[in-house]
Enzyme design. Structure first.
Site, PDB file in Angstrom:
ATOM      1  N   TYR A  50       0.843  -1.199   0.000  1.00 36.89           N
ATOM      2  CA  TYR A  50       0.000   0.000   0.000  1.00 36.89           C
ATOM      3  C   TYR A  50       0.876   1.245   0.000  1.00 36.89           C
ATOM      4  CZ  TYR A  50      -4.915  -1.003   0.094  1.00 36.89           C
ATOM      5  OH  TYR A  50      -6.172  -1.334  -0.290  1.00 36.89           O
ATOM      6  N   ARG A 231      -1.434  -2.195 -18.685  1.00 33.96           N
ATOM      7  CA  ARG A 231      -2.719  -1.485 -18.706  1.00 33.96           C
ATOM      8  C   ARG A 231      -2.680  -0.410 -17.632  1.00 33.96           C
ATOM      9  NH1 ARG A 231      -5.668  -4.392 -21.940  1.00 33.96           N
ATOM     10  NH2 ARG A 231      -7.320  -2.864 -21.859  1.00 33.96           N
TER      11      ARG A 231
END
Ligand code: DSN
Length: 415
Positions: A50, A231
């Site tokens: 994170y 992507r």
């Protein structure tokens, strides 16, 4: 692949997809083949971490290495395009566009973008998208005369509708876009100007398409089309808007960034600075131009009369075939295209009168003009034998053999 013998269901489907990509002709203009370096970055331990916030200003401990990775990605993005500020966190092109809207618009403000039926994107104001639901979306179209953008007409629409944001960029438009003119129109009506270069980013980076940098207030892109990365999306702007854009991306519309994808973006941006990449982009355009000519010689009508970029639309009306029929038969023959509305189409988006052909993926495999001609002849033959199952199966086998001459993933994986 490590899943072998463990999650056999997913492993088998991944193996089949690898086989499909390696042994099909991918002519979907928005697709490409990410190489092993991009795939390695995208499939690594960075997925575990994170890192909400931005380099050196995170909400979690343990972000030292991620700070460096994201800073490198930002610097490479700025250098490649000559931008003042880059945010590399958007998960997609749609998120990048949403971040710009979130930064400068209020609900109900007017946005002016290219009509999706004429080549625009969902997020440029199409009704089913947030862009068409939360804002007052109006659109411009291509001219009926030559199927190209008519800047006088766009100015007339802008004067009438007084948008707060004007969007240039397309998913299915084959001619150069004049970003300078768009900025002049935006200035005349007091609008912000955003250029969405998702499709043409590789061409812009290589200097083969006029650049929106220096003209647009905001530039958005994806990283996986002509740019050939993972992507994802990027938003660019001048320093003036940097803070607004950063807070719009996080915490405005996203939470934790996908750090493995950001690392892969950095890898792809590095590749895009090479001479090899420039040559690749040149060949994409050469292949698209030649392919459009071959299709025209075979009696197909090319929308807008040709192409300046990596794609073009084929009007199948002269052949009495719909886009959907073509897509289905070509897929069964190992040739991947997408059905596409053509300007002023009388058919529905599920049927369409056209297909869109693009050359980024086949060019990555090393195919050149000679191969484009062979592919066009195969497409023509399939469309002449639409319901002939054995013809499609024979073509499928021919395509498989043809692809073996241009190996890509079979050099890296045992398939
Ligand atoms: N869906 C993409 C395309 O195929 O053009 C655009 O985001």
């Amino acid at each position: 692949m490590k899943l072998e013998g463990k999650d056999t269901k997913i492993f088998e489907l991944m193996r089949r997809e690898l086989d499909r990509e390696e042994y099909s002709l991918i002519l979907i203009a928005s697709e490409n083949y990410a190489d092993e370096d991009v795939l390695a970055a995208q499939g690594c331990v960075l997925t575990n971490k994170y890192a909400e916030g931005y380099p050196t200003k995170r909400y979690y401990s343990g972000c030292t290495h991620l700070d460096e990775i994201e800073s490198i990605a930002i610097e490479r993005a700025k250098e490649l395009f000559g931008a003042e500020h880059a945010n590399v966190q958007p998960h997609s092109g749609s998120s990048a566009n949403m971040a710009v809207y979130y930064a400068v618009l209020d609900r109900g403000d007017t946005v002016l973008g290219m009509d999706i039926a004429h080549g625009g994107h969902l997020t440029h104001g199409a009704k089913p998208s947030f862009s068409g639901k939360w804002y007052r979306a109006v659109s411009y179209a291509v001219s009926e005369k030559d199927e190209m953008l008519d800047y006088d007409e766009i100015l007339a629409v802008a004067r009438k509708e007084r948008p707060k944001l004007i969007i240039a960029g397309a998913s299915a438009y084959s001619k150069f876009i004049d970003f300078k003119k768009f900025r002049e129109i935006a200035d005349e009506v007091g609008a912000y100007f955003m250029a969405d270069i998702a499709h043409i980013a590789g061409l812009v980076a290589a200097g083969l398409h006029p650049s929106p940098f220096g003209h647009a207030h905001f530039v958005t892109t994806t990283t996986h089309k002509t740019l050939r990365g993972p992507r994802g999306g990027i938003v660019f702007c001048n320093q003036e808007f940097a803070k607004k854009i950063d807070s719009a991306v996080f915490p405005g519309i996203q939470g934790g960034p996908l750090m493995h994808v950001i690392a892969a973006k950095a890898v792809a941006l590095h590749q895009a600075m090479t001479e090899e990449f420039k040559q690749y982009q040149k060949q994409i355009i050469a292949n698209a131009k030649y392919m459009a000519k071959c299709m025209a010689d075979l009696g197909f009508r090319i929308v807008s009369g040709g192409t300046d970029n990596h794609l073009f639309l084929v009007d199948l009306t002269p052949k009495n075939v719909t886009g959907n029929e073509a897509q289905v038969s070509l897929e069964a023959s190992g040739i991947m295209v997408n059905k596409n509305l053509i300007p002023f189409d009388t058919r529905s988006p599920g049927i369409t009168s056209g297909i869109r052909l693009g050359t980024p993926a086949v060019t990555t495999r090393g195919m050149k003009e000679k191969e484009m001609e062979i592919i066009c002849v195969m497409i023509d033959a399939v469309l002449k034998n639409l319901n002939d199952r054995s013809f499609m199966e024979n073509t499928r086998a021919k395509v498989r053999e043809f692809c073996k001459g241009f190996p890509f993933y079979s050099r890296m994986y045992d398939i």
